[in-house]
Design a protein around this motif. Structure first.
Motif, PDB file in Angstrom:
ATOM      1  N   UNK A  21       2.278   8.405  10.772  1.00 46.05           N
ATOM      2  CA  UNK A  21       2.007   7.045  10.296  1.00 46.05           C
ATOM      3  C   UNK A  21       2.863   6.756   9.066  1.00 46.05           C
ATOM      4  N   UNK A  22       3.242   5.501   8.928  1.00 45.76           N
ATOM      5  CA  UNK A  22       4.000   5.040   7.768  1.00 45.76           C
ATOM      6  C   UNK A  22       3.316   3.789   7.231  1.00 45.76           C
ATOM      7  N   UNK A  23       2.984   3.795   5.963  1.00 47.90           N
ATOM      8  CA  UNK A  23       2.321   2.655   5.332  1.00 47.90           C
ATOM      9  C   UNK A  23       3.222   2.101   4.245  1.00 47.90           C
ATOM     10  N   UNK A  24       3.383   0.795   4.227  1.00 47.71           N
ATOM     11  CA  UNK A  24       4.192   0.131   3.200  1.00 47.71           C
ATOM     12  C   UNK A  24       3.383  -0.998   2.575  1.00 47.71           C
ATOM     13  N   UNK A  25       3.598  -1.181   1.282  1.00 52.38           N
ATOM     14  CA  UNK A  25       2.955  -2.276   0.557  1.00 52.38           C
ATOM     15  C   UNK A  25       4.039  -3.218   0.046  1.00 52.38           C
ATOM     16  N   UNK A  26       3.983  -4.465   0.515  1.00 50.86           N
ATOM     17  CA  UNK A  26       4.954  -5.477   0.114  1.00 50.86           C
ATOM     18  C   UNK A  26       4.298  -6.848   0.259  1.00 50.86           C
ATOM     19  N   UNK A  27       4.490  -7.759  -0.691  1.00 52.36           N
ATOM     20  CA  UNK A  27       3.776  -9.043  -0.632  1.00 52.36           C
ATOM     21  C   UNK A  27       4.094  -9.888   0.591  1.00 52.36           C
ATOM     22  N   UNK A  28       5.261  -9.676   1.229  1.00 55.45           N
ATOM     23  CA  UNK A  28       5.601 -10.516   2.384  1.00 55.45           C
ATOM     24  C   UNK A  28       5.114  -9.930   3.710  1.00 55.45           C
ATOM     25  N   UNK A  29       4.413  -8.797   3.663  1.00 57.33           N
ATOM     26  CA  UNK A  29       3.853  -8.247   4.895  1.00 57.33           C
ATOM     27  C   UNK A  29       2.695  -9.094   5.421  1.00 57.33           C
TER      28      UNK A  29
ATOM     29  N   UNK B 204      12.046  -5.042  -1.875  1.00 54.58           N
ATOM     30  CA  UNK B 204      11.746  -3.641  -1.593  1.00 54.58           C
ATOM     31  C   UNK B 204      10.256  -3.360  -1.783  1.00 54.58           C
ATOM     32  N   UNK B 205       9.729  -2.364  -1.061  1.00 53.85           N
ATOM     33  CA  UNK B 205       8.277  -2.118  -1.087  1.00 53.85           C
ATOM     34  C   UNK B 205       7.798  -1.590  -2.431  1.00 53.85           C
ATOM     35  N   UNK B 206       6.520  -1.873  -2.709  1.00 56.69           N
ATOM     36  CA  UNK B 206       5.893  -1.399  -3.953  1.00 56.69           C
ATOM     37  C   UNK B 206       5.400   0.026  -3.814  1.00 56.69           C
ATOM     38  N   UNK B 207       4.889   0.365  -2.623  1.00 61.84           N
ATOM     39  CA  UNK B 207       4.432   1.721  -2.330  1.00 61.84           C
ATOM     40  C   UNK B 207       4.766   2.046  -0.884  1.00 61.84           C
ATOM     41  N   UNK B 208       5.025   3.326  -0.624  1.00 65.22           N
ATOM     42  CA  UNK B 208       5.261   3.809   0.728  1.00 65.22           C
ATOM     43  C   UNK B 208       4.498   5.122   0.901  1.00 65.22           C
TER      44      UNK B 208
ATOM     45  N   UNK C 179     -10.175  -8.335   0.757  1.00 62.79           N
ATOM     46  CA  UNK C 179     -10.121  -9.514   1.612  1.00 62.79           C
ATOM     47  C   UNK C 179      -9.130 -10.557   1.129  1.00 62.79           C
ATOM     48  N   UNK C 180      -8.897 -10.614  -0.175  1.00 65.70           N
ATOM     49  CA  UNK C 180      -8.021 -11.656  -0.708  1.00 65.70           C
ATOM     50  C   UNK C 180      -6.546 -11.255  -0.684  1.00 65.70           C
ATOM     51  N   UNK C 181      -6.255  -9.999  -0.336  1.00 68.88           N
ATOM     52  CA  UNK C 181      -4.867  -9.528  -0.362  1.00 68.88           C
ATOM     53  C   UNK C 181      -4.512  -8.948   1.003  1.00 68.88           C
ATOM     54  N   UNK C 182      -3.404  -9.393   1.555  1.00 71.81           N
ATOM     55  CA  UNK C 182      -2.922  -8.863   2.831  1.00 71.81           C
ATOM     56  C   UNK C 182      -1.454  -8.489   2.657  1.00 71.81           C
ATOM     57  N   UNK C 183      -1.215  -7.434   1.878  1.00 70.97           N
ATOM     58  CA  UNK C 183       0.158  -7.053   1.551  1.00 70.97           C
ATOM     59  C   UNK C 183       0.503  -5.641   2.009  1.00 70.97           C
TER      60      UNK C 183
END
Length: 432
Positions: free
Chosen positions: A310-318, A384-388, A336-340
């Motif tokens: 599995x690969x998880x990325x955190x980015x505001x445009x996701x 670029x992603x904030x966390x991976x 619930x308020x964040x889907x990034x």
């Protein structure tokens, strides 16, 4: 004295901070112990392990479950699993228990065992999928017959000191707690039955406890800058630097070089970052209303095939993913308020196995994202992603000041138009 007290509290605070995962705040592995029937000297129980972690699974060589008996219990038999040691059963005559150890250790059976040794959700080599990836495969179970244990709810004592390895360290298990008895449906699903007694054990994962260094790193590149931002040097520690193997080494042609060791020790390809896994995020194209990213995952460990990765990325445009081309994708919404945050994983029978280091040790995909007009920009590394995370462990990112920077040219010059528009323009110019 004050110094030691302060150090203790800081250590406790750091441990809980490391164990808490903000992207999966309720993730855990719950072990449920259901007593299904009483026997002359004990009981028969179904032991079920549910992985409620969204993106962290247990990969080969699988889970190992241990505990300490509260009294002088023995295991008469196990279905769907086995203990690793029998222990001293010399005081028994006639029928010999399966295990007499005070601290038994249980492992799953491999696929393909005879039917009479199987139990529901057993026999997968200890491999348990992440809940977010495949809930139906995020469970493992076995049946155990326990003797010298008491034959009622009042005389049975809960086991203590549960341990879970999966397949390395990192999990900490809390004490067993009696909970309301589990209700079951009969095979014809027309009647409910109930366990005679149930207790739960909750195990949580800490990357800090699992290893000193990260197990993966991230590199960046973009179409608007020729600079490639590599993984940081020694991102995963350089303790394996002396034993690494160059990609053209003759060692790699030896028979059995890819066979995993019992201690899971890696055989890494020599790199400046010395990580088993590198994730590369490339900002590929820019359209008027969309932008395109290419993600590549490379395996540098010659002894490891990563299954169910599995690969998880955190980015505001996701929150505006339009299409993912050759990975499966699932958004993760810890709040619930964040889907990034999103989870990528391989398509079954296509790229769900990331092969060991070498020509086949790479999987890649592209994703198309719709621009959020209020926040989208290529400036200051926003793309670029904030966390991976890879397989549930956070990867080391490069320092922000090394990200590919946006040139001074006008933003509109970065737009990439479809080929048919360019072709039409060339034709019109030729005619003109």
């Amino acid at each position: 004295m004050r110094f030691f007290i302060l150090a203790f509290f800081l250590l406790v605070l750091f441990y809980y901070a490391a164990a808490y995962d903000p992207l999966d705040p309720t993730g855990n592995i719950t072990i449920k112990w259901d007593i299904m029937s009483w026997t002359p000297d004990g009981y028969v129980a179904a032991v079920t392990m549910n992985n409620f972690q969204m993106y962290r699974h247990i990969m080969s060589p699988g889970w190992t479950l241990g505990w300490t008996w509260a009294k002088k219990e023995v295991i008469w038999s196990v279905v769907g699993a086995q203990t690793t040691e029998q222990g001293d059963c010399s005081k028994f005559k006639g029928t010999i228990p399966h295990c007499c150890k005070k601290t038994p250790t249980v492992v799953d059976l491999l696929p393909g065992v005879p039917y009479n040794q199987q139990f529901t959700n057993c026999c997968k080599g200890g491999v348990v999928a992440a809940w977010g990836q495949d809930p139906s495969a995020a469970v493992s179970a076995f049946q155990v017959s326990v003797g010298q244990a008491g034959t009622s709810n009042k005389t049975v004592k809960l086991p203590k000191n549960f341990t879970l390895l999966g397949p390395g360290p990192g999990y900490t298990c809390g004490p067993a707690k009696v909970v309301p008895s589990t209700a079951f449906l009969t095979p014809d699903r027309r009647r409910k039955t109930q366990a005679l007694m149930t207790w739960n054990v909750t195990c949580t994962y800490s990357q800090f406890l699992a290893r000193k260094n990260p197990s993966c790193c991230v590199s960046f590149s973009s179409f608007y800058n020729d600079t490639i931002t590599p993984c940081p040097s020694c991102a995963c520690g350089c303790q394996n630097k002396k034993n690494c193997v160059k990609s053209d080494s003759k060692i790699l042609s030896m028979v059995g070089v890819n066979t995993p060791r019992k201690d899971n020790a890696p055989l890494l390809q020599c790199t400046h970052h010395m990580c088993p896994i590198r994730v590369h995020w490339h900002v590929k194209l820019n359209y008027k209303d969309y932008w395109r990213v290419k993600i590549s995952v490379t395996n540098f460990n010659y002894k490891m095939n990563y299954t169910l990765w599995t690969l998880v990325a955190q980015h505001p445009n996701l929150n505006n993913v339009t299409q993912v081309f050759s990975f499966d994708y699932k958004p993760l919404v810890p709040y619930q308020s964040i889907n990034d945050t999103g989870m990528f994983y391989g398509m079954k029978y296509f790229n769900d196995i990331l092969m060991e280091a070498g020509p086949l040790g790479n999987v890649q995909s592209e994703l198309l994202l719709e621009k959020d007009k209020d926040t989208f920009t290529f400036k200051q590394g926003w793309a670029f992603p904030r966390k991976v995370y890879f397989n549930g462990d956070e990867c080391m990112l490069p320092p922000p000041d090394t990200y590919p920077f946006l040139p001074n040219s006008a933003y509109k010059n970065l737009l990439v138009y479809p080929k048919w528009i360019l072709t039409l323009l060339f034709v019109l110019i030729a005619i003109w």
